[in-house]
Design a protein around this motif. Structure first.
Motif, mmCIF file in Angstrom:
data_model
loop_
_atom_site.group_PDB
_atom_site.id
_atom_site.type_symbol
_atom_site.label_atom_id
_atom_site.label_comp_id
_atom_site.label_asym_id
_atom_site.label_seq_id
_atom_site.Cartn_x
_atom_site.Cartn_y
_atom_site.Cartn_z
ATOM 1 N N ASN A 25 22.408 -40.864 81.490
ATOM 2 C CA ASN A 25 23.347 -41.973 81.698
ATOM 3 C C ASN A 25 23.078 -43.120 80.730
ATOM 4 O O ASN A 25 23.974 -43.886 80.370
ATOM 5 C CB ASN A 25 23.268 -42.480 83.136
ATOM 6 N N ASP B 20 19.208 -36.756 84.929
ATOM 7 C CA ASP B 20 20.550 -37.310 85.113
ATOM 8 C C ASP B 20 20.567 -38.805 84.770
ATOM 9 O O ASP B 20 21.444 -39.289 84.059
ATOM 10 C CB ASP B 20 20.995 -37.082 86.562
ATOM 11 N N SER B 21 19.535 -39.501 85.231
ATOM 12 C CA SER B 21 19.455 -40.943 84.979
ATOM 13 C C SER B 21 19.224 -41.217 83.494
ATOM 14 O O SER B 21 19.827 -42.118 82.914
ATOM 15 C CB SER B 21 18.314 -41.542 85.808
#
Length: 494
Positions: free
Chosen positions: A35, A31-32
């Motif tokens: 981003n 997820d990071s």
């Protein structure tokens, strides 16, 4: 990777036309990483692409990318066991490919121009794909067009250059059995018989301008069966090259044509057979009369009596062959005349044949029916079994079985039969067993086949059994012959 480099990559992706939404609570590292690479919409409803870790979070009419070890047919699955860097690279390629696709180009053109009517000349299917409900008038046109295309009596399919289905109307889903969702991005080429795919692609490539190409192929349905299709294909040329296919299922038409041709051929053969047999039998009758006079006027020595007996036997054989073939052609044209309790009918017939007290005049030559036989019978089938039938032909077939078995295998009279009626696989069956009879396997395999014998002389040795087999088929059953306990068993299964 430097901060400046990360920001540069992110900016390059933020200009993509594809709108992305993600929900990856189970994979915080991934997820990071995402981003830092992409810009995301705050709502899944606004997105074109969903990147999620749960199948429940996927949605129809979206590109769904599921990070999961489970496999689903309608979404793209990526295993979380891969490294985050590898997954991000894969997503990069997928999103970039989707953003450059014809679909995104159409959406962008729709949002920026709002001029769908200028594309109407591309055809009904192309117009339907471009309309995206921007106002009430466009929505009305879309609904109207959808109704026209889906109510068409032909299948209408639009494919791209690689054969992927862009659109398919209701008729196509009806005749193939595939649901609307299954047809999206399905490759039309894979539905065609493999030996027709190259020819089909060559036909597509030959289309230029307003030319029309013919379609004649076999198409695989969802259940694996094939249907025959016939129609035409045209080129739809705009930003991207698409092809429109319009065709009909002609399987039923071909089946009817084949059946009509078969019936026509059968009628010709039957008529010719009856005509020939009638004239040959008349000729035999006349010749027999002259030979009888010659026989009576000649010297009756033992040698002459033997020779005349041979002549008489040959006359009877010729008569039996001709009348037998005539019976065969009559069986081909068999029509139902009776509604019978089939079990009760055969129980009565078996008793009559066993007692040798049955009417032998129903066939042209069963007056030669032998009487050197014995029949033991057991009736184990006790329930009613009614069906549409022709009792005269059923009687003929049963008597032919007894007669030809005696004639071909009965070296030492009397021949003994054991006949049983019973239930086999839930169906009414008559088992006719002859003890102590060694029948060669090649004979067993050809006894029910009129033109498949090892020797031509065998063709009429058990012609009556061939006729009986056809009679059984005409009544929805079958006749089989097999070795059994040192003997032969004939099974009539209804």
């Amino acid at each position: 990777m430097s901060k400046h480099s990360n920001q540069s990559d992110r900016n390059s992706y933020s200009s993509l036309d594809a709108r992305i939404f993600k929900s990856l609570r189970a994979y915080p590292e991934l997820d990071s990483g995402l981003n830092r690479q992409f810009s995301f919409t705050p709502s899944s409803d606004l997105a074109d692409i969903l990147i999620v870790d749960s199948y429940e979070n996927t949605a129809r009419d979206k590109v769904n990318i599921l990070i999961s070890n489970e496999k689903f047919n309608d979404v793209l699955c990526i295993s979380p066991s891969e490294s985050a860097e590898s997954i991000i690279k894969s997503l990069n390629l997928i999103i970039k490919g989707y953003s450059n696709s014809p679909r995104i180009n159409k959406l962008k053109a729709l949002e920026e121009q709002n001029a769908l009517l200028s594309e109407a000349n591309k055809g009904l299917v192309e117009l339907y794909n471009l309309i995206e409900s921007k106002n009430n008038q466009i929505q009305f046109l879309k609904n109207k067009l959808e109704n026209i295309i889906n109510s068409a009596g032909e299948s209408i399919v639009e494919i791209n250059e690689s054969g992927e289905i862009i659109f398919a109307n209701n008729k196509f889903t009806t005749i193939t059995g595939y649901a609307k969702e299954q047809t999206e991005r399905m490759n039309f080429l894979l539905l065609l018989e493999s030996d027709k795919r190259t020819e089909f692609m060559e036909g597509l490539k030959a289309l230029v301008g307003d030319t029309i190409g013919d379609i004649s192929a076999r198409l695989r349905k969802r259940d694996g069966e094939y249907i025959d299709i016939q129609g035409y294909m045209t080129l739809i040329k705009g930003k991207d090259i698409h092809y429109e296919l319009i065709f009909q299922d002609i399987s039923r038409k071909l089946q009817l044509e084949k059946q009509m041709k078969y019936l026509e051929e059968k009628a010709i053969v039957s008529g010719l057979s009856r005509h020939l047999s009638h004239n040959i039998l008349n000729a035999l009758t006349v010749a027999g009369g002259f030979l009888k006079k010659i026989k009576e006027s000649g010297e009756q020595t033992d040698i002459m009596k033997h020779r005349w007996q041979i002549v008489d036997d040959k006359f009877k054989l010729i008569e039996e062959i001709i009348t037998g073939y005539n019976d065969y052609t009559n069986v081909i044209n068999l029509k139902y005349t009776d509604n019978l309790d089939i079990a009760d009918f055969f129980h009565g017939l078996i008793r009559a044949v066993a007692l040798k007290k049955f009417d032998k005049t129903f066939s042209a030559f069963l007056y030669n029916f032998p009487d050197h036989y014995e029949i033991d019978y057991t009736f184990r089938f006790t329930r009613s079994c009614r069906m549409e039938a022709n009792k005269n032909f059923l009687k003929l077939g049963f008597c032919y079985i007894i007669k030809d078995t005696i004639r071909y295998f009965g070296d030492e009279p009397p021949m003994k039969f054991k006949i049983t009626t019973e239930v086999l696989n839930g169906r009414f069956a008559i088992s006719i067993y002859v003890d102590d009879l060694d029948v060669p396997q090649p004979v067993l395999e050809t006894m029910c086949q009129p033109w498949n014998h090892n020797m031509l002389s065998q063709s009429f040795d058990y012609w009556g059994i061939v006729i009986a087999s056809v009679i059984m088929e005409k009544h929805g059953g079958n006749l089989s012959i097999e070795k059994s306990n040192g003997g032969m068993k004939i099974i009539m299964l209804f």
